[in-house]
Design an enzyme around this catalytic site. Structure first.
Site, PDB file in Angstrom:
ATOM      1  N   THR A  15      -0.436   9.165 -15.068  1.00  0.00           N
ATOM      2  CA  THR A  15      -0.219   8.465 -13.793  1.00  0.00           C
ATOM      3  C   THR A  15      -0.796   9.242 -12.602  1.00  0.00           C
ATOM      4  OG1 THR A  15       1.983   9.441 -13.526  1.00  0.00           O
ATOM      5  CG2 THR A  15       1.874   7.311 -14.644  1.00  0.00           C
ATOM      6  N   SER A  62      -4.693   2.545   4.472  1.00  0.00           N
ATOM      7  CA  SER A  62      -4.854   1.984   3.137  1.00  0.00           C
ATOM      8  C   SER A  62      -4.891   0.453   3.191  1.00  0.00           C
ATOM      9  CB  SER A  62      -3.710   2.461   2.240  1.00  0.00           C
ATOM     10  OG  SER A  62      -3.884   2.006   0.926  1.00  0.00           O
ATOM     11  N   ARG A  85       5.960   4.803   2.271  1.00  0.00           N
ATOM     12  CA  ARG A  85       4.848   5.715   2.591  1.00  0.00           C
ATOM     13  C   ARG A  85       4.695   5.766   4.103  1.00  0.00           C
ATOM     14  NH1 ARG A  85      -1.423   4.766   0.498  1.00  0.00           N
ATOM     15  NH2 ARG A  85      -2.111   6.910   0.812  1.00  0.00           N
ATOM     16  N   HIS A 105       6.911  -7.275  -2.363  1.00  0.00           N
ATOM     17  CA  HIS A 105       6.700  -6.632  -1.056  1.00  0.00           C
ATOM     18  C   HIS A 105       7.633  -7.258  -0.010  1.00  0.00           C
ATOM     19  CE1 HIS A 105       3.341  -4.329  -2.389  1.00  0.00           C
ATOM     20  NE2 HIS A 105       2.420  -5.254  -2.319  1.00  0.00           N
ATOM     21  N   MET A 164      -5.580   7.347 -13.324  1.00  0.00           N
ATOM     22  CA  MET A 164      -5.366   5.918 -13.037  1.00  0.00           C
ATOM     23  C   MET A 164      -6.622   5.268 -12.458  1.00  0.00           C
ATOM     24  SD  MET A 164      -1.447   5.371 -11.713  1.00  0.00           S
ATOM     25  CE  MET A 164      -1.815   3.747 -11.065  1.00  0.00           C
ATOM     26  N   GLY A 178      -5.893   8.123  -2.351  1.00  0.00           N
ATOM     27  CA  GLY A 178      -4.629   8.609  -2.889  1.00  0.00           C
ATOM     28  C   GLY A 178      -4.197   9.934  -2.284  1.00  0.00           C
ATOM     29  N   LYS A 201       0.789  -1.235   0.000  1.00  0.00           N
ATOM     30  CA  LYS A 201       0.000   0.000   0.000  1.00  0.00           C
ATOM     31  C   LYS A 201       0.824   1.289   0.000  1.00  0.00           C
ATOM     32  CE  LYS A 201      -3.394  -0.966  -0.641  1.00  0.00           C
ATOM     33  NZ  LYS A 201      -3.690  -1.531  -1.998  1.00  0.00           N
TER      34      LYS A 201
HETATM   35  P1  A3P Z   1      -5.175   4.747  -0.620  1.00  0.00           P
HETATM   36  O1  A3P Z   1      -5.807   3.481  -0.134  1.00  0.00           O
HETATM   37  O2  A3P Z   1      -4.664   5.595   0.507  1.00  0.00           O
HETATM   38  O3  A3P Z   1      -6.043   5.525  -1.543  1.00  0.00           O
HETATM   39  P2  A3P Z   1      -0.293  -0.115  -3.694  1.00  0.00           P
HETATM   40  O4  A3P Z   1      -0.329   0.088  -5.154  1.00  0.00           O
HETATM   41  O5  A3P Z   1       1.066  -0.178  -3.107  1.00  0.00           O
HETATM   42  O6  A3P Z   1      -1.197  -1.221  -3.259  1.00  0.00           O
HETATM   43  O7  A3P Z   1      -0.880   1.220  -3.035  1.00  0.00           O
HETATM   44  C1  A3P Z   1      -2.220   1.588  -3.168  1.00  0.00           C
HETATM   45  C2  A3P Z   1      -2.384   2.987  -2.636  1.00  0.00           C
HETATM   46  O8  A3P Z   1      -1.795   3.904  -3.574  1.00  0.00           O
HETATM   47  C3  A3P Z   1      -3.855   3.388  -2.503  1.00  0.00           C
HETATM   48  O9  A3P Z   1      -3.877   4.348  -1.439  1.00  0.00           O
HETATM   49  C4  A3P Z   1      -4.095   4.023  -3.857  1.00  0.00           C
HETATM   50  O10 A3P Z   1      -5.217   4.848  -3.919  1.00  0.00           O
HETATM   51  C5  A3P Z   1      -2.792   4.814  -4.016  1.00  0.00           C
HETATM   52  N1  A3P Z   1      -2.522   5.197  -5.403  1.00  0.00           N
HETATM   53  C6  A3P Z   1      -2.582   4.437  -6.518  1.00  0.00           C
HETATM   54  N2  A3P Z   1      -2.321   5.165  -7.609  1.00  0.00           N
HETATM   55  C7  A3P Z   1      -2.083   6.425  -7.184  1.00  0.00           C
HETATM   56  C8  A3P Z   1      -1.771   7.661  -7.841  1.00  0.00           C
HETATM   57  N3  A3P Z   1      -1.652   7.723  -9.156  1.00  0.00           N
HETATM   58  N4  A3P Z   1      -1.609   8.747  -7.076  1.00  0.00           N
HETATM   59  C9  A3P Z   1      -1.724   8.699  -5.732  1.00  0.00           C
HETATM   60  N5  A3P Z   1      -2.034   7.580  -5.049  1.00  0.00           N
HETATM   61  C10 A3P Z   1      -2.202   6.445  -5.770  1.00  0.00           C
END
Ligand code: A3P
Length: 300
Positions: A232, A143, A135, A113, A237, A264, A52
């Site tokens: 992106t 998240s 993060r 991971h 996205m 996000g 996450k």
């Molecule tokens: P949130 O649940 O806080 O919204 P991973 O890809 O490592 O599983 O992480 C997912 C997290 O990254 C989620 O966070 C998701 O919304 C966020 N995320 C994915 N794409 C993003 C983007 N383009 N900008 C900002 N956050 C993003």
């Protein structure tokens, strides 16, 4: 297995089992020897994160860079098929990360991971490049909590109150957030590792994408760079089925419970932590992070 065939799958909550003291799914644990012996190649690029932390976002940025901003090329397949998730093991006939990776021609971009001490040694031996994204703990926790509610492939998080304690104790898949971010931080000076922060990416995506470009020894025009930033962004996205996990059936990920592309936003933790939980969390955090030079921003 086709995505259509996956519709009929009804997954049980996965069994878990520790590998070297780190919680994993039993499928990963049963397959551990093969994962540990995974053969990296010198031209592999590995995107490593704690769950996450912005993995999918970084994958999309990297893919756009590698494809010179060609959006259509980046929509050739789901994010999880473009970039094999090396330790992720699923029951046949589903594709496990190792199978996908072993079949993939070079140059490959891979995802993991795994905590640093559990990375297959061939990555170090081959000197493969690694991008690590970290993060802040509180937003990662929030998240991860919502992700665990919607994703049937990971253990149920229980209540919010329970999950805060579970996360602090590191009783989640891939183990302790604290050990993960510190472990990779300490490794970064001995290997080609670009250590990035989600909060920095959110604050100034251009600056952080430029760091990735430099690390990958790539050059793009200003126009392509702007295209990468746009494609992106969170809003774009979120609408991209090849990046937002909506092609998976609801029996695997149920976006009506919580969308994969959720908010996000740095600082969303404030909507969840009570004042008391926050104080307790901070106290425990100081202890666990003591002595490390690694610092995070919990808002921007
Ligand atoms: P949130 O649940 O806080 O919204 P991973 O890809 O490592 O599983 O992480 C997912 C997290 O990254 C989620 O966070 C998701 O919304 C966020 N995320 C994915 N794409 C993003 C983007 N383009 N900008 C900002 N956050 C993003």
């Amino acid at each position: 297995m086709s995505l259509e065939a996956m519709e009929d799958l009804h997954l049980e909550e996965p069994e878990t089992q520790e590998v070297n003291g780190i919680l994993m799914t039993k499928m990963i644990s049963d397959n551990w020897d093969k994962i540990w012996n995974f053969q990296a190649r010198p031209d592999d690029l590995l995107i490593a994160t704690y769950a996450k932390a912005g993995t999918t976002w970084t994958q999309e940025i990297v893919d756009m860079i590698q494809n010179d901003g060609d959006v259509q090329r980046c929509q050739r397949a789901n994010t999880f098929d473009r970039h094999p998730f090396i330790e992720w093991t699923l029951p046949p006939p589903l594709n496990s990360g190792l199978d996908l990776a072993n079949k993939m021609p070079s140059p490959r971009t891979l995802k993991t991971h795994l905590p640093v001490q559990m990375l297959p040694p061939s990555f170090w031996e081959e000197n493969a490049k690694i991008i690590y994204v970290a993060r802040n703990a509180k937003d990662c926790l929030v998240s991860y909590y919502h992700f665990s509610r919607m994703n049937k492939m990971v253990p149920d998080p229980g209540t919010w109150e329970e999950y805060v304690e579970t996360f602090k104790a590191g009783n989640v898949l891939w183990g302790s957030w604290y050990d993960h971010v510190k472990g990779w931080w300490d490794a970064k000076d001995q290997h080609p590792i670009l250590y990035l922060f989600y909060e920095d990416m959110k604050e100034d995506p251009k600056r952080e994408i430029e760091k990735i470009l430099k690390f990958l020894e790539k050059d793009v025009t200003e126009e392509v760079l702007n295209k990468i930033i746009y494609h992106t962004s969170f809003d774009v996205m979120k609408q991209n089925p090849m990046a937002n996990y909506t092609t998976l059936p609801a029996s695997i990920m149920d976006h009506s419970i919580s969308p994969f592309m959720r908010k996000g936003m740095p600082g969303d933790w404030k909507n969840y932590f009570t004042v008391a939980q926050n104080e307790e969390f901070d106290k425990d955090y100081q202890k666990k992070m003591e002595g490390s030079t690694l610092t995070f921003r919990t808002e921007i």
